[in-house]
Design an enzyme around this catalytic site. Structure first.
Site, mmCIF file in Angstrom:
data_model
loop_
_atom_site.group_PDB
_atom_site.id
_atom_site.type_symbol
_atom_site.label_atom_id
_atom_site.label_comp_id
_atom_site.label_asym_id
_atom_site.label_seq_id
_atom_site.Cartn_x
_atom_site.Cartn_y
_atom_site.Cartn_z
ATOM 1 N N THR A 13 0.801 -1.223 0.000
ATOM 2 C CA THR A 13 0.000 0.000 0.000
ATOM 3 C C THR A 13 0.838 1.279 0.000
ATOM 4 O OG1 THR A 13 -0.171 -0.139 2.409
ATOM 5 C CG2 THR A 13 -1.976 -1.096 1.129
ATOM 6 N N ARG A 41 -2.853 -2.328 9.773
ATOM 7 C CA ARG A 41 -3.782 -1.224 9.506
ATOM 8 C C ARG A 41 -4.248 -1.185 8.045
ATOM 9 N NH1 ARG A 41 1.174 1.298 10.204
ATOM 10 N NH2 ARG A 41 1.945 2.457 8.411
ATOM 11 N N CYS A 130 18.027 5.043 -4.580
ATOM 12 C CA CYS A 130 17.417 5.629 -5.774
ATOM 13 C C CYS A 130 18.340 6.636 -6.465
ATOM 14 C CB CYS A 130 16.078 6.271 -5.431
ATOM 15 S SG CYS A 130 16.111 7.367 -4.003
ATOM 16 N N SER A 160 8.759 12.778 -3.070
ATOM 17 C CA SER A 160 8.164 11.430 -3.064
ATOM 18 C C SER A 160 9.172 10.374 -2.657
ATOM 19 C CB SER A 160 7.558 11.091 -4.422
ATOM 20 O OG SER A 160 8.492 11.279 -5.463
ATOM 21 N N HIS A 243 14.174 12.281 -9.357
ATOM 22 C CA HIS A 243 15.422 12.856 -8.850
ATOM 23 C C HIS A 243 16.287 13.295 -10.030
ATOM 24 C CE1 HIS A 243 14.237 11.512 -5.017
ATOM 25 N NE2 HIS A 243 15.101 10.535 -4.789
#
Length: 334
Positions: A13, A41, A130, A160, A243
């Protein structure tokens, strides 16, 4: 490996987990069965895959029975706890966290660079940082041609990369600023809207951050280049996605701009966008949601012997995370 493996996504998720699911579908990965795992959750949520809803299950130590490949993107602590459990159950883990990247027994892989390292796995394969992934997509082809000694680099990292809460923070702060309201901060130590923060990850005693040292440490391992050196400043910028990195690289062999362009034009997973006279150069706005990274602003570095300066941009949720993980899975089923 099964021709149609049972695949699990851990952290399904989250921002990267969602991209992993999309990427498996878009690249027609031969998924026989897909299991989506997350914290308690998120249990019961439904996510779409190939037009069907799949219910998210709770991640437990019994989650990996019968699973062939598990794509992990739920943070280092979860990976440290559950990746060895998954591997022991016979599952091959592709882990997006930093937990195992510098473990000598764990391959650290960018398939365009060192796909053969996948074969050395002992149940866990690591995805690189990344910013390192985006940078090496352009640097490694040049290293192959001219032998890179060292780089000096500055990153321009999208929010992000921190997660969904950081995206929401930037959106909120832009709105607050435009409306003349007091700006509230939760995720970052300072306002990110209309600002830049020379601070990504935690600081080390040297004054560098952990993120900044990943370029040198992970670059050495991925490129099989133990003498590689990198001095990096990582900066968070008010960009939602993708990026970018400004790189000055010094090589052992003379490297002309024309020769560099010829090398980069042939590099897999990389687009050459280098027409400054026509205002064409890589930008995060245009690399977002694209599989390929883009490189441009290629020029002789006037401060380094045998130096080249260039600018590279890439979607850190894709090549920096989800896409790279799925490409590693593709190597496993070849």
């Amino acid at each position: 490996m099964n021709a149609k493996p049972h695949v699990a996504v851990v952290g399904a998720t989250g921002a990267v987990g969602a991209e992993m699911i999309k990427t498996l579908e878009k690249r027609n990965f031969p998924v026989g069965k897909l299991t989506l795992l997350a914290s308690v959750r998120s249990v019961g949520k439904q996510l779409k895959f190939r037009g069907k809803g799949i219910t998210v299950s709770e991640l437990t130590k019994d989650s990996f029975n019968g699973v062939d490949i598990a794509l992990f993107s739920a943070g280092g602590s979860i990976s440290k706890e559950f990746a060895p459990v998954a591997a022991k159950a016979g599952c091959i883990v592709i882990d997006n966290s930093s937990a195992f990247r510098m473990d000598d027994a764990v391959p650290l892989v960018i398939p365009e660079i060192n796909a053969a390292d996948v074969k050395r796995h002992k149940g866990i394969i690591a995805n690189p940082n990344c910013t390192t992934a985006v940078t090496l997509m352009a640097l490694y082809p040049l290293h192959q041609a001219f032998n890179c000694k060292r780089i000096f680099a500055s990153s321009y990292q999208a929010v992000s990369g921190t997660g969904a809460k950081a995206i929401a923070e930037l959106e909120r702060q832009v709105d607050q600023t435009v409306k003349g309201q007091p700006v509230t901060t939760e995720v970052y130590p300072h306002q990110i809207a209309f600002n830049v923060l020379p601070h990504v990850d935690s600081f080390l005693p040297t004054g560098y951050t952990r993120e900044e040292m990943k370029m040198e440490n992970e670059g050495r391992k991925i490129m099989h280049h133990p003498a590689f050196r990198a001095s990096v400043t990582c900066v968070r910028v008010p960009v939602y996605r993708s990026h970018s990195v400004a790189v000055s690289a010094e090589f052992e062999k003379p490297a002309s701009v024309e020769a560099a362009r010829a090398v980069l034009k042939q590099a897999p997973g990389l687009d050459l966008v280098d027409e400054p006279e026509n205002q064409k150069y890589p930008m995060p706005l245009f690399t977002s949601e694209k599989y390929n990274c883009a490189v441009g602003r290629i020029r002789k570095d006037c401060a380094l012997d045998n130096g080249l300066a260039f600018w590279v941009s890439g979607d850190q949720l894709l090549k920096g995370a989800a896409l790279n993980a799925v490409q590693i899975a593709e190597e496993l089923v070849k």
